[in-house]
Design a protein around this motif. Structure first.
Motif, mmCIF file in Angstrom:
data_model
loop_
_atom_site.group_PDB
_atom_site.id
_atom_site.type_symbol
_atom_site.label_atom_id
_atom_site.label_comp_id
_atom_site.label_asym_id
_atom_site.label_seq_id
_atom_site.Cartn_x
_atom_site.Cartn_y
_atom_site.Cartn_z
ATOM 1 N N GLN A 36 -30.351 -4.339 -21.544
ATOM 2 C CA GLN A 36 -31.234 -3.175 -21.645
ATOM 3 C C GLN A 36 -31.045 -2.242 -20.452
ATOM 4 N N LEU A 37 -30.679 -2.808 -19.305
ATOM 5 C CA LEU A 37 -30.455 -1.991 -18.119
ATOM 6 C C LEU A 37 -29.121 -1.248 -18.182
ATOM 7 N N GLU A 38 -28.115 -1.885 -18.760
ATOM 8 C CA GLU A 38 -26.766 -1.308 -18.801
ATOM 9 C C GLU A 38 -26.425 -0.863 -20.208
ATOM 10 N N ILE A 39 -27.331 -0.137 -20.812
ATOM 11 C CA ILE A 39 -27.198 0.229 -22.217
ATOM 12 C C ILE A 39 -26.087 1.241 -22.463
ATOM 13 N N LYS A 40 -25.614 1.942 -21.450
ATOM 14 C CA LYS A 40 -24.604 2.982 -21.656
ATOM 15 C C LYS A 40 -23.190 2.532 -21.304
ATOM 16 N N ASP A 41 -23.037 1.372 -20.715
ATOM 17 C CA ASP A 41 -21.727 0.912 -20.251
ATOM 18 C C ASP A 41 -21.219 -0.227 -21.131
ATOM 19 N N ALA A 42 -20.274 0.072 -22.012
ATOM 20 C CA ALA A 42 -19.755 -0.933 -22.935
ATOM 21 C C ALA A 42 -18.985 -2.028 -22.202
ATOM 22 N N LEU A 43 -18.281 -1.681 -21.135
ATOM 23 C CA LEU A 43 -17.512 -2.681 -20.398
ATOM 24 C C LEU A 43 -18.449 -3.691 -19.713
ATOM 25 N N ALA A 44 -19.577 -3.215 -19.191
ATOM 26 C CA ALA A 44 -20.543 -4.125 -18.578
ATOM 27 C C ALA A 44 -21.172 -5.046 -19.632
ATOM 28 N N LEU A 45 -21.424 -4.521 -20.807
ATOM 29 C CA LEU A 45 -21.966 -5.352 -21.885
ATOM 30 C C LEU A 45 -20.953 -6.404 -22.326
ATOM 31 N N HIS A 46 -19.682 -6.024 -22.355
ATOM 32 C CA HIS A 46 -18.646 -7.006 -22.690
ATOM 33 C C HIS A 46 -18.579 -8.096 -21.617
ATOM 34 N N GLY A 47 -18.762 -7.686 -20.361
ATOM 35 C CA GLY A 47 -18.816 -8.673 -19.278
ATOM 36 C C GLY A 47 -19.992 -9.625 -19.434
ATOM 37 N N LEU A 48 -21.125 -9.114 -19.899
ATOM 38 C CA LEU A 48 -22.273 -9.990 -20.159
ATOM 39 C C LEU A 48 -21.961 -11.005 -21.260
ATOM 40 N N LEU A 49 -21.254 -10.557 -22.292
ATOM 41 C CA LEU A 49 -20.853 -11.487 -23.351
ATOM 42 C C LEU A 49 -19.921 -12.572 -22.812
ATOM 43 N N LYS A 50 -19.003 -12.162 -21.943
ATOM 44 C CA LYS A 50 -18.095 -13.148 -21.331
ATOM 45 C C LYS A 50 -18.890 -14.151 -20.491
ATOM 46 N N ARG A 51 -19.855 -13.644 -19.734
ATOM 47 C CA ARG A 51 -20.674 -14.536 -18.895
ATOM 48 C C ARG A 51 -21.507 -15.492 -19.741
ATOM 49 N N LEU A 52 -22.061 -14.995 -20.841
ATOM 50 C CA LEU A 52 -22.810 -15.873 -21.745
ATOM 51 C C LEU A 52 -21.913 -16.967 -22.315
ATOM 52 N N THR A 53 -20.738 -16.583 -22.747
ATOM 53 C CA THR A 53 -19.802 -17.553 -23.310
ATOM 54 C C THR A 53 -19.388 -18.573 -22.269
ATOM 55 N N LYS A 54 -19.153 -18.117 -21.054
ATOM 56 C CA LYS A 54 -18.775 -19.040 -19.984
ATOM 57 C C LYS A 54 -19.909 -20.002 -19.672
ATOM 58 N N HIS A 55 -21.132 -19.514 -19.688
ATOM 59 C CA HIS A 55 -22.282 -20.370 -19.373
ATOM 60 C C HIS A 55 -22.485 -21.445 -20.443
ATOM 61 N N TYR A 56 -22.451 -21.052 -21.717
ATOM 62 C CA TYR A 56 -22.769 -21.998 -22.784
ATOM 63 C C TYR A 56 -21.573 -22.799 -23.278
ATOM 64 N N TYR A 57 -20.358 -22.259 -23.180
ATOM 65 C CA TYR A 57 -19.205 -22.923 -23.777
ATOM 66 C C TYR A 57 -18.076 -23.232 -22.808
ATOM 67 N N ILE A 81 -11.782 -4.567 -28.788
ATOM 68 C CA ILE A 81 -11.776 -5.148 -27.442
ATOM 69 C C ILE A 81 -10.815 -4.389 -26.541
ATOM 70 N N ALA A 82 -9.643 -4.044 -27.072
ATOM 71 C CA ALA A 82 -8.654 -3.329 -26.260
ATOM 72 C C ALA A 82 -9.160 -1.937 -25.874
ATOM 73 N N SER A 83 -9.944 -1.304 -26.734
ATOM 74 C CA SER A 83 -10.439 0.044 -26.427
ATOM 75 C C SER A 83 -11.441 0.037 -25.274
ATOM 76 N N LEU A 84 -12.035 -1.109 -24.990
ATOM 77 C CA LEU A 84 -12.978 -1.189 -23.872
ATOM 78 C C LEU A 84 -12.276 -1.011 -22.525
ATOM 79 N N TYR A 85 -11.018 -1.389 -22.459
ATOM 80 C CA TYR A 85 -10.292 -1.379 -21.194
ATOM 81 C C TYR A 85 -9.384 -0.167 -21.023
ATOM 82 N N LYS A 86 -9.465 0.782 -21.924
ATOM 83 C CA LYS A 86 -8.684 2.008 -21.789
ATOM 84 C C LYS A 86 -9.395 2.966 -20.846
ATOM 85 N N SER A 87 -8.616 3.848 -20.231
ATOM 86 C CA SER A 87 -9.200 4.789 -19.272
ATOM 87 C C SER A 87 -10.073 5.838 -19.950
#
Length: 144
Positions: free
Chosen positions: A63-84, A113-119
């Motif tokens: 909710q805090l980083e609602i405008k940054d797609a790359l930060a949201l993808h990082g949150l998904l990675k962190r969730l996956t790392k924590h649980y799996y 996913i690739a479009s998240l890391y484009k400039s």
């Protein structure tokens, strides 16, 4: 004069009231059983609350980083790392998309996913990433 045979009888004494203490063995067994059930339910609820803490925190951070797609993808990675585990979070893009599609209701492709890391990232994946964080499954089996 003959004495009456009723005179020899004593007054009838009512029995004393039965005391509630000490408790009987079935009552003790019921008290102990109910106490154990209550403790086990409390322990289970506490553990499930603690288990879901990482997902609740990720939803709050999303909710805090609602405008940054790359930060949201990082949150998904962190969730996956924590649980799996770290190996699931560090997969190749195609495997990561399959895992992400399995763990959430959002459907991602490799191009997403690739479009998240484009400039020239326009953050067009924000809604999909927010939905993926909210619908993230924390108890899914991945080895099947």
């Amino acid at each position: 004069m003959n004495p009456s045979p009723l005179d020899a009888l004593h007054d009838v004494l009512p029995p004393e009231q039965v005391n509630w203490w000490p408790l009987s063995l079935p009552t003790w067994a019921l008290i102990i059983t109910l106490t154990l059930i209550l403790l086990l339910c409390s322990f289970y609820l506490y553990r499930s609350w603690q288990y879901g803490a990482a997902k609740r925190e990720a939803i709050k951070l999303s909710q805090l980083e609602i405008k940054d797609a790359l930060a949201l993808h990082g949150l998904l990675k962190r969730l996956t790392k924590h649980y799996y585990g770290a190996t699931v979070a560090a997969q190749s893009t195609s495997n990561w998309c399959q895992t992400l599609n399995l763990l959430s209701k959002a459907q991602f492709s490799e191009q997403d996913i690739a479009s998240l890391y484009k400039s020239d990232n326009k953050n067009d994946q924000v809604e999909k990433l927010m939905m993926a964080i909210k619908t993230f499954k924390t108890k899914e089996r991945l080895d099947v």
